[in-house]
Design a protein around this motif. Structure first.
Motif, PDB file in Angstrom:
ATOM      1  N   VAL A 144       8.677   0.828  -6.887  1.00  0.00           N
ATOM      2  CA  VAL A 144       9.162   0.023  -5.398  1.00  0.00           C
ATOM      3  C   VAL A 144       8.368   1.050  -4.003  1.00  0.00           C
ATOM      4  N   ARG A 145       7.554   1.085  -3.280  1.00  0.00           N
ATOM      5  CA  ARG A 145       6.947   1.787  -2.163  1.00  0.00           C
ATOM      6  C   ARG A 145       7.312   0.891  -1.228  1.00  0.00           C
ATOM      7  N   ARG A 146       7.583   1.753  -0.387  1.00  0.00           N
ATOM      8  CA  ARG A 146       8.223   1.523   1.338  1.00  0.00           C
ATOM      9  C   ARG A 146       6.791   1.603   1.974  1.00  0.00           C
ATOM     10  N   VAL A 147       6.604   1.023   2.645  1.00  0.00           N
ATOM     11  CA  VAL A 147       4.851   0.570   3.528  1.00  0.00           C
ATOM     12  C   VAL A 147       5.683   0.525   5.194  1.00  0.00           C
ATOM     13  N   VAL A 148       5.384   1.020   6.122  1.00  0.00           N
ATOM     14  CA  VAL A 148       5.189   0.703   7.683  1.00  0.00           C
ATOM     15  C   VAL A 148       4.377   1.432   8.115  1.00  0.00           C
ATOM     16  N   GLY A 149       4.383   1.474   9.313  1.00  0.00           N
ATOM     17  CA  GLY A 149       3.401   1.493  10.220  1.00  0.00           C
ATOM     18  C   GLY A 149       1.745   1.513  10.058  1.00  0.00           C
ATOM     19  N   ALA A 150       1.065   2.180   9.844  1.00  0.00           N
ATOM     20  CA  ALA A 150      -0.340   1.895   9.562  1.00  0.00           C
ATOM     21  C   ALA A 150      -0.613   1.418   8.954  1.00  0.00           C
ATOM     22  N   GLU A 151      -0.404   2.003   7.493  1.00  0.00           N
ATOM     23  CA  GLU A 151      -0.372   1.503   6.084  1.00  0.00           C
ATOM     24  C   GLU A 151       0.094  -0.029   6.322  1.00  0.00           C
ATOM     25  N   ALA A 152       1.717  -0.490   6.361  1.00  0.00           N
ATOM     26  CA  ALA A 152       1.709  -1.502   6.529  1.00  0.00           C
ATOM     27  C   ALA A 152       1.114  -2.669   6.885  1.00  0.00           C
ATOM     28  N   LEU A 188       5.629  -3.777  -2.784  1.00  0.00           N
ATOM     29  CA  LEU A 188       5.884  -2.665  -1.945  1.00  0.00           C
ATOM     30  C   LEU A 188       6.269  -3.557  -0.760  1.00  0.00           C
ATOM     31  N   TRP A 189       7.272  -3.090   0.106  1.00  0.00           N
ATOM     32  CA  TRP A 189       8.749  -3.026   0.434  1.00  0.00           C
ATOM     33  C   TRP A 189       8.653  -3.060   2.382  1.00  0.00           C
ATOM     34  N   PHE A 190       7.347  -3.778   2.736  1.00  0.00           N
ATOM     35  CA  PHE A 190       7.617  -3.533   4.512  1.00  0.00           C
ATOM     36  C   PHE A 190       8.509  -3.979   5.080  1.00  0.00           C
ATOM     37  N   PRO A 191       8.715  -3.859   5.917  1.00  0.00           N
ATOM     38  CA  PRO A 191       9.846  -3.812   6.429  1.00  0.00           C
ATOM     39  C   PRO A 191      10.711  -4.819   6.906  1.00  0.00           C
ATOM     40  N   ASP A 192       9.623  -6.445   6.894  1.00  0.00           N
ATOM     41  CA  ASP A 192      10.102  -7.800   6.243  1.00  0.00           C
ATOM     42  C   ASP A 192       9.867  -8.337   5.760  1.00  0.00           C
ATOM     43  N   ALA A 193       9.651  -7.891   4.039  1.00  0.00           N
ATOM     44  CA  ALA A 193       9.424  -8.450   3.274  1.00  0.00           C
ATOM     45  C   ALA A 193       8.718  -7.648   1.853  1.00  0.00           C
ATOM     46  N   LEU A 194       9.460  -8.084   0.812  1.00  0.00           N
ATOM     47  CA  LEU A 194       9.277  -7.407  -0.454  1.00  0.00           C
ATOM     48  C   LEU A 194       7.687  -7.831  -1.127  1.00  0.00           C
ATOM     49  N   VAL A 195       6.702  -7.915  -2.023  1.00  0.00           N
ATOM     50  CA  VAL A 195       4.881  -8.174  -2.309  1.00  0.00           C
ATOM     51  C   VAL A 195       5.625  -7.350  -4.142  1.00  0.00           C
ATOM     52  N   VAL A 196       5.132  -8.242  -4.275  1.00  0.00           N
ATOM     53  CA  VAL A 196       5.083  -7.805  -5.615  1.00  0.00           C
ATOM     54  C   VAL A 196       3.474  -8.042  -6.272  1.00  0.00           C
ATOM     55  N   VAL A 197       2.853  -6.863  -6.264  1.00  0.00           N
ATOM     56  CA  VAL A 197       1.539  -6.523  -6.382  1.00  0.00           C
ATOM     57  C   VAL A 197       0.969  -6.522  -8.374  1.00  0.00           C
ATOM     58  N   ARG A 198      -0.628  -7.006  -8.570  1.00  0.00           N
ATOM     59  CA  ARG A 198      -0.473  -6.428  -9.951  1.00  0.00           C
ATOM     60  C   ARG A 198      -1.832  -5.844 -10.079  1.00  0.00           C
ATOM     61  N   LEU A 199      -1.987  -4.835 -11.042  1.00  0.00           N
ATOM     62  CA  LEU A 199      -3.716  -4.562 -10.841  1.00  0.00           C
ATOM     63  C   LEU A 199      -4.295  -5.986 -11.587  1.00  0.00           C
ATOM     64  N   ASP A 200      -5.174  -6.315 -10.613  1.00  0.00           N
ATOM     65  CA  ASP A 200      -6.652  -6.462 -11.839  1.00  0.00           C
ATOM     66  C   ASP A 200      -8.264  -6.909 -11.850  1.00  0.00           C
ATOM     67  N   GLY A 201      -8.339  -6.045 -12.981  1.00  0.00           N
ATOM     68  CA  GLY A 201      -9.822  -5.554 -12.921  1.00  0.00           C
ATOM     69  C   GLY A 201      -9.132  -4.394 -11.158  1.00  0.00           C
ATOM     70  N   ALA A 202     -10.830  -4.357 -10.063  1.00  0.00           N
ATOM     71  CA  ALA A 202     -10.919  -3.568  -9.506  1.00  0.00           C
ATOM     72  C   ALA A 202     -10.111  -3.823  -8.031  1.00  0.00           C
ATOM     73  N   GLU A 203      -8.653  -4.795  -8.411  1.00  0.00           N
ATOM     74  CA  GLU A 203      -7.825  -5.416  -6.915  1.00  0.00           C
ATOM     75  C   GLU A 203      -7.129  -5.352  -7.662  1.00  0.00           C
ATOM     76  N   TRP A 204      -6.360  -5.140  -6.311  1.00  0.00           N
ATOM     77  CA  TRP A 204      -4.467  -5.656  -6.360  1.00  0.00           C
ATOM     78  C   TRP A 204      -4.158  -6.601  -6.207  1.00  0.00           C
ATOM     79  N   ARG A 205      -3.638  -7.682  -6.386  1.00  0.00           N
ATOM     80  CA  ARG A 205      -3.783  -9.344  -6.396  1.00  0.00           C
ATOM     81  C   ARG A 205      -1.745  -9.060  -6.090  1.00  0.00           C
TER      82      ARG A 205
END
Length: 221
Positions: A144-152, A188-205
């Motif tokens: 689990v990675r927290r993302v804030v600011g410009a990255e978010a 990815l833990w944004f300030p107000d939401a948590l999203v689970v992503v899966r690597l699908d080929g050349a994309e994070w989905r």
């Protein structure tokens, strides 16, 4: 080993158990399952009890049947009790609910009140339940990675179902999830939401989005 017919595995968009209950004979493809530990083995006249540690996607019913085939005897799973899942442990669970019958009213069916054992008032029950709650980002079985600011801001599209390129996020160790091949996952833990992503080929989905705020101290760090 193949999953059991009465499972949640999807076949042509429908759960296997739904088709099996309608009389369909299903041939499910084998899947990798990992048995990591077996202990506390007790052998009875016609049953074996054991505690097993397994990987995600392992079906204990299939394991029991496979063991029977290998020793040349019919076997099936007689009972299953999950003791832990990731960082969640049954020993830390909230005490069981207890019921109390309310005074009967003429002509009305009986009514019961549910409560926590040892907690008499609603306020006491609320306090105990809130103390036992765990934030989703603290118990997921992958990074689990927290993302804030410009990255978010740059990754906010994931919260709305859009994909991002593979190089937008660092790769993580492969995990096995039911219904998918081995794939990299992270949350990815944004300030107000948590999203689970899966690597699908050349994309994070994006797979799941939970609208739950990150702890304030962490979100501001």
């Amino acid at each position: 080993m193949p999953p059991p017919a009465y499972s949640a595995v999807k076949l042509e968009g429908r759960s296997a158990h739904e088709r099996a209950r309608k009389g369909e004979v299903l041939a499910l493809a084998p899947r990798p399952m990992e048995l990591r530990f077996v202990g506390e083995i007790e052998v009875g006249d016609d049953a074996i009890d054991a505690t097993c540690a397994v990987s995600k996607g392992t079906y204990i019913r299939s394991l029991a049947e496979e063991l029977g085939r290998r020793v040349g005897l019919p076997a099936h799973l007689g009972g299953l009790r999950r003791l832990a899942c990731g960082s969640l442990d049954l020993g830390e669970a909230v005490p069981v609910l207890v019921s109390a019958r309310l005074p009967d009213l003429a002509g009305a069916p009986p009514k019961f009140r549910l409560g926590l054992e040892g907690a008499g008032t609603r306020e006491a029950m609320r306090t105990r339940l809130e103390a036992a709650l765990r934030a989703p980002g603290e118990v997921l079985p992958f990074p689990v990675r927290r993302v804030v600011g410009a990255e978010a801001d740059a990754l906010t599209g994931l919260l709305h179902g859009r994909v991002v390129s593979a190089d937008a996020l660092p790769a993580v160790a492969p995990t096995l999830a039911e219904g998918h091949e081995a794939a990299a996952r992270q949350a990815l833990w944004f300030p107000d939401a948590l999203v689970v992503v899966r690597l699908d080929g050349a994309e994070w989905r994006p797979e799941k989005v939970l609208h739950v705020a990150a702890p304030a101290a962490e979100a501001d760090s």
